[in-house]
Write a protein that holds these residues in place. Structure first.
Motif, short mmCIF file in Angstrom:
data_model
loop_
_atom_site.label_atom_id
_atom_site.label_comp_id
_atom_site.label_asym_id
_atom_site.label_seq_id
_atom_site.Cartn_x
_atom_site.Cartn_y
_atom_site.Cartn_z
N LEU A 31 -95.28 -31.47 125.66
CA LEU A 31 -94.20 -31.97 124.80
C LEU A 31 -93.00 -31.05 124.85
CD1 LEU A 31 -93.63 -34.35 122.93
CD2 LEU A 31 -94.64 -33.04 121.07
N VAL A 32 -93.24 -29.75 124.84
CA VAL A 32 -92.16 -28.77 124.92
C VAL A 32 -91.47 -28.86 126.28
CG1 VAL A 32 -91.64 -26.28 124.97
CG2 VAL A 32 -93.16 -27.23 123.20
N ASP A 33 -92.24 -29.02 127.36
CA ASP A 33 -91.64 -29.18 128.69
C ASP A 33 -90.77 -30.43 128.75
OD1 ASP A 33 -92.90 -26.87 129.56
OD2 ASP A 33 -94.50 -27.94 130.63
N LEU A 34 -91.23 -31.51 128.15
CA LEU A 34 -90.46 -32.75 128.09
C LEU A 34 -89.12 -32.51 127.40
CD1 LEU A 34 -90.69 -35.92 128.55
CD2 LEU A 34 -91.44 -36.00 126.17
N ALA A 35 -89.14 -31.75 126.31
CA ALA A 35 -87.91 -31.43 125.58
C ALA A 35 -87.00 -30.55 126.42
CB ALA A 35 -88.26 -30.74 124.26
N ARG A 36 -87.55 -29.53 127.03
CA ARG A 36 -86.72 -28.60 127.82
C ARG A 36 -86.07 -29.28 129.02
NH1 ARG A 36 -90.79 -23.82 126.70
NH2 ARG A 36 -89.72 -22.96 124.87
N GLU A 37 -86.73 -30.28 129.57
CA GLU A 37 -86.14 -31.03 130.70
C GLU A 37 -84.87 -31.75 130.27
OE1 GLU A 37 -89.15 -33.66 132.22
OE2 GLU A 37 -90.44 -32.00 132.83
N ALA A 38 -84.78 -32.12 129.01
CA ALA A 38 -83.61 -32.84 128.51
C ALA A 38 -82.49 -31.90 128.06
CB ALA A 38 -84.02 -33.74 127.34
N ALA A 39 -82.78 -30.61 128.00
CA ALA A 39 -81.81 -29.64 127.47
C ALA A 39 -80.65 -29.42 128.43
CB ALA A 39 -82.50 -28.32 127.18
N GLU A 40 -79.50 -29.22 127.83
CA GLU A 40 -78.32 -28.79 128.57
C GLU A 40 -78.19 -27.30 128.30
OE1 GLU A 40 -73.78 -29.56 127.68
OE2 GLU A 40 -74.71 -31.33 128.58
N ASP A 41 -78.35 -26.49 129.31
CA ASP A 41 -78.42 -25.03 129.15
C ASP A 41 -79.57 -24.70 128.21
OD1 ASP A 41 -76.17 -24.63 130.84
OD2 ASP A 41 -74.84 -25.15 129.18
N ASP A 42 -79.32 -23.90 127.20
CA ASP A 42 -80.36 -23.54 126.23
C ASP A 42 -80.11 -24.19 124.88
OD1 ASP A 42 -81.89 -22.04 127.95
OD2 ASP A 42 -80.91 -20.14 127.46
N ASP A 43 -79.41 -25.32 124.88
CA ASP A 43 -79.09 -26.00 123.63
C ASP A 43 -80.33 -26.58 122.98
OD1 ASP A 43 -76.38 -25.44 123.74
OD2 ASP A 43 -75.89 -27.29 124.81
N THR A 44 -80.19 -26.91 121.72
CA THR A 44 -81.29 -27.46 120.92
C THR A 44 -81.69 -28.84 121.41
OG1 THR A 44 -80.56 -26.24 118.98
CG2 THR A 44 -81.95 -28.17 118.58
N VAL A 45 -82.99 -29.06 121.44
CA VAL A 45 -83.54 -30.38 121.72
C VAL A 45 -84.54 -30.69 120.61
CG1 VAL A 45 -84.87 -31.82 123.32
CG2 VAL A 45 -83.29 -30.12 124.22
N LEU A 46 -84.44 -31.90 120.08
CA LEU A 46 -85.37 -32.37 119.07
C LEU A 46 -86.20 -33.49 119.65
CD1 LEU A 46 -82.91 -32.67 116.04
CD2 LEU A 46 -84.39 -30.74 116.60
N VAL A 47 -87.45 -33.55 119.26
CA VAL A 47 -88.29 -34.69 119.62
C VAL A 47 -88.74 -35.31 118.31
CG1 VAL A 47 -90.39 -35.49 120.79
CG2 VAL A 47 -89.08 -33.57 121.75
N PHE A 48 -88.41 -36.59 118.13
CA PHE A 48 -88.86 -37.34 116.97
C PHE A 48 -90.07 -38.16 117.39
CE2 PHE A 48 -84.56 -38.06 114.57
CZ PHE A 48 -84.42 -36.70 114.38
N ILE A 49 -91.12 -38.12 116.60
CA ILE A 49 -92.31 -38.93 116.86
C ILE A 49 -92.68 -39.64 115.57
CG2 ILE A 49 -94.73 -38.95 117.57
CD1 ILE A 49 -94.21 -36.28 119.01
#
Length: 185
Positions: A31-49
């Motif tokens: 799940l964390v890898d999925l989020a990091r793949e969507a990141a632009e640089d080191d910006d915040t990524v949220l996953v809503f489930i």
């Protein structure tokens, strides 16, 4: 069980939201890898489930930092495969000690706590579900504070009678991406 999952990536222009499938998620690292793949640089990524209006979760990933997790109802989430991934992580990091839920959910104002007890919530305070996971909010309720949604507001959205899908919509609205989240629902 039907799930809704969306990845919200913070960009220079605001939030970029996309619906995502959780089929290949077997562990928190997936799940964390999925989020990091969507990141632009080191910006915040949220996953809503969200799972069929039973519970919702917000996972926050900031660059290479450890993920931050909030689950609306730990016991309900622990009964589902994707929720268990999150609650297992929270249980592991807490040392399996749920005697003091204040350590897991950010402290609320004394007035709010006193008001809840007057409303008859004393019976559910400290209740424990399957696997020793507490009933009710679990995790880091401060994970969205810098985006204008404090611990009190987040835990209120997770309170008894709350509808997880509506809660996620309110969270998205509060952080400035309500319309684009609604477009992927």
């Amino acid at each position: 069980m039907a799930y809704f999952a969306a990845v919200l990536a913070r960009t220079g222009a605001g939030w970029d939201v996309s619906e995502t499938e959780l089929d290949n998620v077997e562990a928190l690292t997936d799940l964390v890898d999925l989020a990091r793949e969507a990141a632009e640089d080191d910006d915040t990524v949220l996953v809503f489930i969200e799972q069929e209006d039973a519970w919702f979760a917000v996972l926050r990933v900031d660059g290479e930092e450890d993920p931050r997790i909030f689950v609306s109802d730990g016991a309900a989430a622990a009964r589902s495969s994707y929720g268990a991934i999150l609650t297992d992580e929270l249980v592991e990091h807490s040392g399996d000690d749920f005697d003091d839920l204040d350590d897991l959910v950010a402290e609320l104002d004394d007035e709010d706590t006193a008001g809840d007890e007057q409303d008859g919530d004393e019976e559910s305070a400290g209740a424990v579900g399957p696997g020793g996971v507490p009933v009710g909010p679990l995790g880091d309720a401060e994970l969205l504070a810098e985006y204008g949604l404090g611990a009190t507001e987040l835990t209120d959205l997770a309170g008894e009678g709350a509808v997880p899908g509506e809660a996620l919509a309110e969270i998205a609205e509060a952080i400035g991406c309500g319309e684009i989240l609604e477009a992927v629902r």
